[in-house]
Design a protein around this motif. Structure first.
Motif, PDB file in Angstrom:
ATOM      1  N   ALA A 275       0.936  -1.243   0.050  1.00  0.00           N
ATOM      2  CA  ALA A 275      -0.093   0.163  -0.051  1.00  0.00           C
ATOM      3  C   ALA A 275       0.829   1.160   0.164  1.00  0.00           C
ATOM      4  CB  ALA A 275      -0.858   0.175   1.214  1.00  0.00           C
ATOM      5  N   SER A 276       0.405   2.199  -0.799  1.00  0.00           N
ATOM      6  CA  SER A 276       1.134   3.509  -0.583  1.00  0.00           C
ATOM      7  C   SER A 276       0.784   4.131   0.988  1.00  0.00           C
ATOM      8  CB  SER A 276       0.311   4.703  -1.631  1.00  0.00           C
ATOM      9  OG  SER A 276      -0.891   4.467  -1.805  1.00  0.00           O
ATOM     10  N   LEU A 277       1.788   4.859   1.519  1.00  0.00           N
ATOM     11  CA  LEU A 277       1.788   5.326   2.826  1.00  0.00           C
ATOM     12  C   LEU A 277       0.486   5.916   3.300  1.00  0.00           C
ATOM     13  CD1 LEU A 277       5.402   6.320   3.332  1.00  0.00           C
ATOM     14  CD2 LEU A 277       4.357   4.031   3.674  1.00  0.00           C
ATOM     15  N   ASN A 278      -0.136   6.589   2.121  1.00  0.00           N
ATOM     16  CA  ASN A 278      -1.409   7.484   2.307  1.00  0.00           C
ATOM     17  C   ASN A 278      -2.546   6.582   2.328  1.00  0.00           C
ATOM     18  OD1 ASN A 278      -0.730   7.314  -0.474  1.00  0.00           O
ATOM     19  ND2 ASN A 278      -2.554   7.654  -0.770  1.00  0.00           N
ATOM     20  N   ALA A 279      -2.395   5.495   1.887  1.00  0.00           N
ATOM     21  CA  ALA A 279      -3.396   4.233   2.078  1.00  0.00           C
ATOM     22  C   ALA A 279      -3.639   3.612   3.340  1.00  0.00           C
ATOM     23  CB  ALA A 279      -3.568   3.417   0.745  1.00  0.00           C
TER      24      ALA A 279
ATOM     25  N   PRO B 130      14.036   4.877 -12.929  1.00  0.00           N
ATOM     26  CA  PRO B 130      15.454   4.914 -12.518  1.00  0.00           C
ATOM     27  C   PRO B 130      15.877   6.120 -11.518  1.00  0.00           C
ATOM     28  CG  PRO B 130      15.440   4.506 -14.891  1.00  0.00           C
ATOM     29  CD  PRO B 130      14.048   4.970 -14.444  1.00  0.00           C
ATOM     30  N   GLY B 131      16.126   5.483 -10.401  1.00  0.00           N
ATOM     31  CA  GLY B 131      16.717   6.453  -9.037  1.00  0.00           C
ATOM     32  C   GLY B 131      15.586   7.095  -8.525  1.00  0.00           C
ATOM     33  N   VAL B 132      14.246   6.497  -8.862  1.00  0.00           N
ATOM     34  CA  VAL B 132      13.004   7.336  -8.028  1.00  0.00           C
ATOM     35  C   VAL B 132      12.414   5.832  -7.341  1.00  0.00           C
ATOM     36  CG1 VAL B 132      10.884   8.609  -8.206  1.00  0.00           C
ATOM     37  CG2 VAL B 132      12.651   8.936  -9.844  1.00  0.00           C
ATOM     38  N   HIS B 133      12.538   6.070  -6.098  1.00  0.00           N
ATOM     39  CA  HIS B 133      11.983   4.933  -5.283  1.00  0.00           C
ATOM     40  C   HIS B 133      11.124   5.538  -4.224  1.00  0.00           C
ATOM     41  CE1 HIS B 133      15.788   3.219  -6.599  1.00  0.00           C
ATOM     42  NE2 HIS B 133      15.324   2.062  -6.473  1.00  0.00           N
ATOM     43  N   ILE B 134       9.763   4.985  -4.130  1.00  0.00           N
ATOM     44  CA  ILE B 134       8.812   5.214  -3.107  1.00  0.00           C
ATOM     45  C   ILE B 134       8.673   4.399  -1.981  1.00  0.00           C
ATOM     46  CG2 ILE B 134       7.678   6.907  -4.324  1.00  0.00           C
ATOM     47  CD1 ILE B 134       5.279   5.041  -4.598  1.00  0.00           C
ATOM     48  N   ALA B 135       8.497   4.747  -0.795  1.00  0.00           N
ATOM     49  CA  ALA B 135       7.993   3.878   0.252  1.00  0.00           C
ATOM     50  C   ALA B 135       6.842   3.337   0.219  1.00  0.00           C
ATOM     51  CB  ALA B 135       8.407   4.652   1.532  1.00  0.00           C
ATOM     52  N   CYS B 136       6.640   2.171   0.740  1.00  0.00           N
ATOM     53  CA  CYS B 136       5.209   1.818   0.607  1.00  0.00           C
ATOM     54  C   CYS B 136       5.057   0.558   1.945  1.00  0.00           C
ATOM     55  CB  CYS B 136       4.854   0.968  -0.582  1.00  0.00           C
ATOM     56  SG  CYS B 136       5.794  -0.485  -0.979  1.00  0.00           S
ATOM     57  N   ALA B 137       4.013   0.276   2.327  1.00  0.00           N
ATOM     58  CA  ALA B 137       3.654  -0.652   3.512  1.00  0.00           C
ATOM     59  C   ALA B 137       3.194  -1.910   3.040  1.00  0.00           C
ATOM     60  CB  ALA B 137       2.814   0.039   4.470  1.00  0.00           C
TER      61      ALA B 137
END
Ligand code: COA
Length: 178
Positions: A129-133, A154-161
């Motif tokens: 899940a995205s963090l907002n969700a 490339p080079g763009v990572h997002i955190a998720c749960a």
């Protein structure tokens, strides 16, 4: 957990090829508006740029893809969608148009996908899940088991749960053996 009913005239149905553009519109609006609370402009750009209306044509045939529709002056309008990898019991997407949030539509989509998983007798359902969700998934009875990252470009990572929910087997119709 919540149990507010969705709008009475909400309709869930299997998506078709003709829905691809409307699904893309909901998807990109939800990311731009609803996920903006937890991600940077660069991350949102990379996330949105990954998808085109044609991106859904593959999942339409390999995944369980459902849409949520509400009646409108020009006919039914797609206000949300959900995507399940049925064999792996992974909810890959739940997105609701920002104009229709907090009305129980996301809950209705998750319940429908959970029913699919139960029908396959799989005991767990998971989602990155995205963090907002995260509060939304917690309200559905999921628990957070880890934090992870997705590479959007490339080079763009997002955190998720990483969220998971146990789905107990329904009580057997057979009487227990004596
Ligand atoms: C997360 C999302 C799917 C929720 O859809 P929704 O239709 O608004 O959800 P519901 O109305 O069914 O919400 C059910 C409950 O979840 C919780 N919840 C939902 N959104 C929440 C938020 N932004 N903050 C806190 N709790 C929230 C609440 O407990 C809510 O019940 P309440 O409204 O009675 O308080 C929607 O906000 C969305 O599309 N977000 C952006 C896209 C996204 O991140 N999707 C997940 C990708 S995996």
């Amino acid at each position: 957990m919540i149990d507010a009913p969705p709008p009475a005239d909400l309709r869930l149905r299997a998506a078709t090829d003709a829905d691809a553009r409307a699904i893309w519109t909901v998807h990109t609006r939800a990311i731009r508006i609803s996920a903006a609370s937890h991600y940077t402009e660069d991350e949102l750009d990379a996330w949105v740029n990954r998808m085109q209306p044609e991106s859904y044509l593959g999942p339409l045939h390999t995944r369980r893809l459902i849409v949520a529709e509400m009646p409108g002056p020009e006919g039914p309008r797609i206000v949300g969608f959900g995507q399940l990898h049925p064999d792996e019991a992974v909810i890959e997407a739940i997105y609701v148009d920002p104009d229709w949030e907090r009305q129980g539509i996301g809950t209705a989509l998750v319940k429908a996908l959970e029913d699919d998983v139960r029908a396959r007798a799989l005991p767990w359902v998971v989602s990155d899940a995205s963090l907002n969700a995260v509060p939304f998934y917690l309200a559905q009875g999921f628990r957070q088991v880890a934090l992870d990252h997705h590479e959007l470009a490339p080079g763009v990572h997002i955190a998720c749960a990483v969220m998971e929910k146990h789905l107990p087997a329904p009580p057997s119709a057979e009487p227990p053996p004596r």
